[in-house]
Design a protein around this motif. Structure first.
Motif, PDB file in Angstrom:
ATOM      1  N   SER A   2      71.460 -66.065  10.913  1.00 27.17           N
ATOM      2  CA  SER A   2      71.870 -67.026   9.898  1.00 27.17           C
ATOM      3  C   SER A   2      73.165 -67.701  10.330  1.00 27.17           C
ATOM      4  O   SER A   2      74.046 -67.076  10.925  1.00 27.17           O
ATOM      5  CB  SER A   2      72.072 -66.287   8.574  1.00 27.17           C
ATOM      6  OG  SER A   2      72.488 -67.162   7.568  1.00 27.17           O
ATOM      7  N   LEU A   3      73.292 -69.017  10.048  1.00 31.81           N
ATOM      8  CA  LEU A   3      74.447 -69.810  10.483  1.00 31.81           C
ATOM      9  C   LEU A   3      74.794 -69.510  11.945  1.00 31.81           C
ATOM     10  O   LEU A   3      75.868 -68.994  12.257  1.00 31.81           O
ATOM     11  CB  LEU A   3      75.667 -69.511   9.602  1.00 31.81           C
ATOM     12  CG  LEU A   3      75.676 -70.054   8.184  1.00 31.81           C
ATOM     13  CD1 LEU A   3      76.962 -69.655   7.463  1.00 31.81           C
ATOM     14  CD2 LEU A   3      75.514 -71.561   8.157  1.00 31.81           C
ATOM     15  N   PRO A   4      73.887 -69.816  12.862  1.00 27.56           N
ATOM     16  CA  PRO A   4      74.082 -69.419  14.266  1.00 27.56           C
ATOM     17  C   PRO A   4      75.364 -69.951  14.892  1.00 27.56           C
ATOM     18  O   PRO A   4      75.950 -69.309  15.756  1.00 27.56           O
ATOM     19  CB  PRO A   4      72.840 -70.001  14.967  1.00 27.56           C
ATOM     20  CG  PRO A   4      72.326 -71.067  14.056  1.00 27.56           C
ATOM     21  CD  PRO A   4      72.645 -70.595  12.679  1.00 27.56           C
ATOM     22  N   ILE A  57      77.475 -65.176   5.309  1.00 27.30           N
ATOM     23  CA  ILE A  57      78.796 -65.401   5.893  1.00 27.30           C
ATOM     24  C   ILE A  57      79.534 -64.103   6.209  1.00 27.30           C
ATOM     25  O   ILE A  57      80.508 -64.129   6.975  1.00 27.30           O
ATOM     26  CB  ILE A  57      79.665 -66.305   4.992  1.00 27.30           C
ATOM     27  CG1 ILE A  57      79.858 -65.698   3.606  1.00 27.30           C
ATOM     28  CG2 ILE A  57      79.055 -67.687   4.902  1.00 27.30           C
ATOM     29  CD1 ILE A  57      80.736 -66.540   2.690  1.00 27.30           C
ATOM     30  N   VAL A  58      79.103 -62.964   5.649  1.00 28.53           N
ATOM     31  CA  VAL A  58      79.719 -61.704   6.080  1.00 28.53           C
ATOM     32  C   VAL A  58      79.397 -61.413   7.543  1.00 28.53           C
ATOM     33  O   VAL A  58      80.082 -60.628   8.201  1.00 28.53           O
ATOM     34  CB  VAL A  58      79.265 -60.507   5.215  1.00 28.53           C
ATOM     35  CG1 VAL A  58      79.818 -60.606   3.814  1.00 28.53           C
ATOM     36  CG2 VAL A  58      77.750 -60.370   5.202  1.00 28.53           C
ATOM     37  N   GLN A  59      78.366 -62.074   8.056  1.00 26.90           N
ATOM     38  CA  GLN A  59      77.965 -61.862   9.448  1.00 26.90           C
ATOM     39  C   GLN A  59      78.758 -62.743  10.423  1.00 26.90           C
ATOM     40  O   GLN A  59      78.491 -62.733  11.622  1.00 26.90           O
ATOM     41  CB  GLN A  59      76.476 -62.130   9.605  1.00 26.90           C
ATOM     42  CG  GLN A  59      75.600 -61.208   8.765  1.00 26.90           C
ATOM     43  CD  GLN A  59      74.131 -61.534   8.883  1.00 26.90           C
ATOM     44  OE1 GLN A  59      73.586 -61.601   9.980  1.00 26.90           O
ATOM     45  NE2 GLN A  59      73.476 -61.756   7.754  1.00 26.90           N
ATOM     46  N   THR A  60      79.735 -63.480   9.920  1.00 21.26           N
ATOM     47  CA  THR A  60      80.598 -64.243  10.826  1.00 21.26           C
ATOM     48  C   THR A  60      81.609 -63.322  11.512  1.00 21.26           C
ATOM     49  O   THR A  60      82.247 -63.720  12.487  1.00 21.26           O
ATOM     50  CB  THR A  60      81.365 -65.333  10.055  1.00 21.26           C
ATOM     51  OG1 THR A  60      82.138 -64.726   9.001  1.00 21.26           O
ATOM     52  CG2 THR A  60      80.404 -66.358   9.449  1.00 21.26           C
ATOM     53  N   ARG A  61      81.750 -62.093  11.012  1.00 21.00           N
ATOM     54  CA  ARG A  61      82.662 -61.119  11.626  1.00 21.00           C
ATOM     55  C   ARG A  61      81.938 -60.343  12.727  1.00 21.00           C
ATOM     56  O   ARG A  61      80.811 -59.905  12.536  1.00 21.00           O
ATOM     57  CB  ARG A  61      83.185 -60.135  10.579  1.00 21.00           C
ATOM     58  CG  ARG A  61      84.456 -60.579   9.868  1.00 21.00           C
ATOM     59  CD  ARG A  61      84.349 -61.916   9.235  1.00 21.00           C
ATOM     60  NE  ARG A  61      85.626 -62.334   8.635  1.00 21.00           N
ATOM     61  CZ  ARG A  61      85.821 -63.522   8.127  1.00 21.00           C
ATOM     62  NH1 ARG A  61      84.853 -64.423   8.142  1.00 21.00           N
ATOM     63  NH2 ARG A  61      86.987 -63.859   7.621  1.00 21.00           N
ATOM     64  N   HIS A  83      77.965 -67.386  13.698  1.00 12.85           N
ATOM     65  CA  HIS A  83      77.591 -65.967  13.704  1.00 12.85           C
ATOM     66  C   HIS A  83      78.484 -65.153  14.645  1.00 12.85           C
ATOM     67  O   HIS A  83      78.587 -65.435  15.834  1.00 12.85           O
ATOM     68  CB  HIS A  83      76.122 -65.840  14.131  1.00 12.85           C
ATOM     69  CG  HIS A  83      75.587 -64.441  14.038  1.00 12.85           C
ATOM     70  ND1 HIS A  83      75.299 -63.836  12.841  1.00 12.85           N
ATOM     71  CD2 HIS A  83      75.287 -63.533  15.008  1.00 12.85           C
ATOM     72  CE1 HIS A  83      74.841 -62.618  13.059  1.00 12.85           C
ATOM     73  NE2 HIS A  83      74.834 -62.410  14.361  1.00 12.85           N
ATOM     74  N   ARG A  84      79.159 -64.148  14.105  1.00  8.82           N
ATOM     75  CA  ARG A  84      80.012 -63.215  14.859  1.00  8.82           C
ATOM     76  C   ARG A  84      81.060 -63.936  15.720  1.00  8.82           C
ATOM     77  O   ARG A  84      81.322 -63.537  16.855  1.00  8.82           O
ATOM     78  CB  ARG A  84      79.147 -62.296  15.729  1.00  8.82           C
ATOM     79  CG  ARG A  84      78.252 -61.386  14.897  1.00  8.82           C
ATOM     80  CD  ARG A  84      77.525 -60.367  15.751  1.00  8.82           C
ATOM     81  NE  ARG A  84      76.749 -59.483  14.925  1.00  8.82           N
ATOM     82  CZ  ARG A  84      77.196 -58.381  14.318  1.00  8.82           C
ATOM     83  NH1 ARG A  84      78.461 -58.051  14.457  1.00  8.82           N
ATOM     84  NH2 ARG A  84      76.415 -57.631  13.583  1.00  8.82           N
ATOM     85  N   THR A  85      81.624 -64.978  15.191  1.00  6.55           N
ATOM     86  CA  THR A  85      82.640 -65.730  15.942  1.00  6.55           C
ATOM     87  C   THR A  85      84.063 -65.263  15.637  1.00  6.55           C
ATOM     88  O   THR A  85      85.001 -65.661  16.323  1.00  6.55           O
ATOM     89  CB  THR A  85      82.540 -67.235  15.611  1.00  6.55           C
ATOM     90  OG1 THR A  85      82.660 -67.425  14.196  1.00  6.55           O
ATOM     91  CG2 THR A  85      81.220 -67.819  16.092  1.00  6.55           C
ATOM     92  N   PHE A 134      85.104 -71.238  11.916  1.00  4.16           N
ATOM     93  CA  PHE A 134      84.825 -70.883  10.526  1.00  4.16           C
ATOM     94  C   PHE A 134      86.093 -70.492   9.780  1.00  4.16           C
ATOM     95  O   PHE A 134      86.185 -70.648   8.572  1.00  4.16           O
ATOM     96  CB  PHE A 134      83.814 -69.731  10.482  1.00  4.16           C
ATOM     97  CG  PHE A 134      83.075 -69.638   9.187  1.00  4.16           C
ATOM     98  CD1 PHE A 134      82.040 -70.511   8.890  1.00  4.16           C
ATOM     99  CD2 PHE A 134      83.412 -68.676   8.244  1.00  4.16           C
ATOM    100  CE1 PHE A 134      81.356 -70.429   7.685  1.00  4.16           C
ATOM    101  CE2 PHE A 134      82.735 -68.588   7.042  1.00  4.16           C
ATOM    102  CZ  PHE A 134      81.708 -69.467   6.762  1.00  4.16           C
ATOM    103  N   ARG A 135      87.080 -69.976  10.500  1.00  4.42           N
ATOM    104  CA  ARG A 135      88.336 -69.589   9.881  1.00  4.42           C
ATOM    105  C   ARG A 135      89.035 -70.778   9.217  1.00  4.42           C
ATOM    106  O   ARG A 135      89.700 -70.627   8.192  1.00  4.42           O
ATOM    107  CB  ARG A 135      89.269 -68.980  10.927  1.00  4.42           C
ATOM    108  CG  ARG A 135      89.226 -67.469  11.063  1.00  4.42           C
ATOM    109  CD  ARG A 135      89.537 -66.779   9.764  1.00  4.42           C
ATOM    110  NE  ARG A 135      90.048 -65.435   9.937  1.00  4.42           N
ATOM    111  CZ  ARG A 135      90.214 -64.589   8.946  1.00  4.42           C
ATOM    112  NH1 ARG A 135      89.907 -64.940   7.714  1.00  4.42           N
ATOM    113  NH2 ARG A 135      90.680 -63.377   9.139  1.00  4.42           N
TER     114      ARG A 135
END
Length: 461
Positions: free
Chosen positions: A35-37, A258-262, A40-42, A187-188
């Motif tokens: 999701s939101l590639p 968006i929790v997966q951006t971490r 993602h994890r950036t 994203f920050r």
């Protein structure tokens, strides 16, 4: 019924054997794209960092979610409730925020434990027909939410600069450019922009409350639920509007993504730690949302209800009356500025939620500007039609109606979320405890009861 089977990617947590599908032959094809590639994890998580530094690293998604709990739809319902019924509906705001904290925690748990957002989980779990119906219902909810956000921003522009509502609606369509510009820089930056606007809104209402001088004893009394809310059809209607404006369906989809951006680790310990910080982040952020929501209703009660203005339901009327009633020259201007900040914040996060829902349910991968253009069109077109057909004088009543529509859509997001997080085959060690499941189902049933009561009173009238 299909079981969620997250693919084994280096960028996603490895699920244990418990999460494997019971019937592999029936497993649908699962997209390998997260999701939101683009985000993602950036955002890195430094191993061995102090608790405070990790809390800061995980802080952000909760505030993007909290935006939806203080959008212009809340303003319409809270002002109407405060001016007409005083502090009575404060208990509904507190109850709504409590339910929101529980549901958002479950949403974060789903995303962190499975590596899937709620939309992806629905597509991979249910039949194609059921998933399509859920997608349509979710789009209706997002359209209702966006209608409130767009109209709220347009009203603020009209109050501040005298722009016609239609022109204001078209200007708000440009927020898609803001999202693209910010997300291209990380994203920050989006999170920092949102937090800044939230702080501005809170400061504006602190100023308003200071001059309004609420009756705090009566306000404390309003925190106690009253049976009159269920008996009074008009009060119940606004109460359900507050519920719909507070607990928003699209926020459940947004948060699980968006929790997966971490960039947290894949081990059970790392994911458990990530969940701990994510829940802390969202609970703290929703506490700020509770303050803003309560402040709007308290302002309506203190500035209007106690002074005999019981029918201030229009945002424009509140704007005109605030400065002369409170005797504060900047009261009306700050009220409109906070409304504009609220609308822009909400349209920004609503655009992200629209992208997540479209990609998750339909597995459609488009260029970012195309996705955002589509999601904004879904919001702008209904707003233009509403203003053209109903006229500018019906804006606030339409805002309240949009929140009631949101409330009726809630079960179609809440029930799948509770089902998924309570399924050990999907969640493994992160499955809901019996106590959590009971509380979550009580929340779902409460929402259904509120909606059924309103429908019964409407049909009986």
């Amino acid at each position: 019924m299909q079981r969620l089977n997250a693919p084994q990617l280096e960028t996603e947590p490895s699920l244990n054997a418990e999460t494997a599908p019971a019937n592999p032959a029936r497993t649908v094809h699962v997209s390998t794209l997260p999701s939101l590639p683009e985000a993602h994890r950036t955002i890195p998580i430094v191993a061995g960092a102090t608790w405070f530094r990790k809390a800061l690293a995980f802080a952000g998604p909760g505030y993007l979610v909290a935006v939806g709990y203080m959008d212009p739809g809340n303003w319409a319902t809270d002002i109407a409730g405060g001016s007409k019924f005083g502090y009575t509906l404060l208990s509904v705001i507190v109850l709504s925020n409590f339910m929101a904290m529980i549901l958002q925690a479950l949403s974060a748990k789903l995303g962190i434990a499975t590596g899937r957002d709620l939309a992806q989980a629905c597509r991979e779990h249910y039949s194609r027909r059921t998933s399509f119906i859920l997608w349509v219902l979710c789009e209706i909810a997002i359209a209702a939410c966006d209608l409130a956000e767009v109209l709220g921003s347009a009203v603020a522009l009209k109050l501040l600069f005298g722009l016609p509502l239609l022109a204001g609606v078209l200007i708000t369509a440009l927020d898609v450019l803001i999202v693209l510009a910010l997300q291209g820089r990380g994203f920050r930056l989006i999170e920092a922009f949102v937090v800044t606007l939230i702080a501005s809104i809170a400061a504006c209402f602190a100023y308003e409350i200071f001059f309004a001088q609420p009756l705090w004893r009566e306000a404390a009394h309003g925190l106690i639920p009253s049976a009159e809310i269920l008996r009074n059809k008009e009060m119940l209607y606004i109460a359900i509007g507050i519920l719909g404006a507070t607990v928003m369906p699209h926020n459940l989809y947004l948060h699980s993504s968006i929790v997966q951006t971490r960039a947290f680790g894949a081990s059970v310990r790392d994911r458990r730690e990530a969940l701990h910080y994510a829940v802390f982040d969202s609970t703290l952020a929703l506490g700020f949302a509770l303050f803003v929501n309560a402040a709007i209703l308290v302002l309506g009660a203190a500035a209007f209800h106690t002074r005999g203005f019981h029918d201030v339901a229009e945002i424009a009327d509140a704007y005109k009356l605030l400065s002369p009633v409170l005797g504060a020259s900047f009261a009306s201007t700050l009220f409109a500025c906070a409304l504009l900040a609220s609308g822009q914040n909400s349209t920004l996060t609503g655009t992200l939620a629209g992208q997540i829902v479209m990609e998750g349910f339909l597995d459609i991968r488009l260029k970012p500007w195309v996705r955002r253009l589509i999601t904004r069109a879904i919001a702008i077109i209904p707003a233009v039609l509403v203003i053209g057909i109903a006229g500018e004088g019906k804006v606030t009543s339409l805002l309240i109606v949009s929140q009631v529509v949101l409330s009726f859509q809630l079960p179609f997001a809440v029930i799948p979320l509770i089902q998924f997080t309570g399924n050990r085959a999907k969640m493994g060690e992160f499955v809901n405890s019996r106590f959590t499941s009971i509380v979550a189902w009580v929340v779902a049933i409460t929402i259904l009861v509120f909606n059924a009561e309103l429908l019964w009173l409407t049909l009986r009238a």
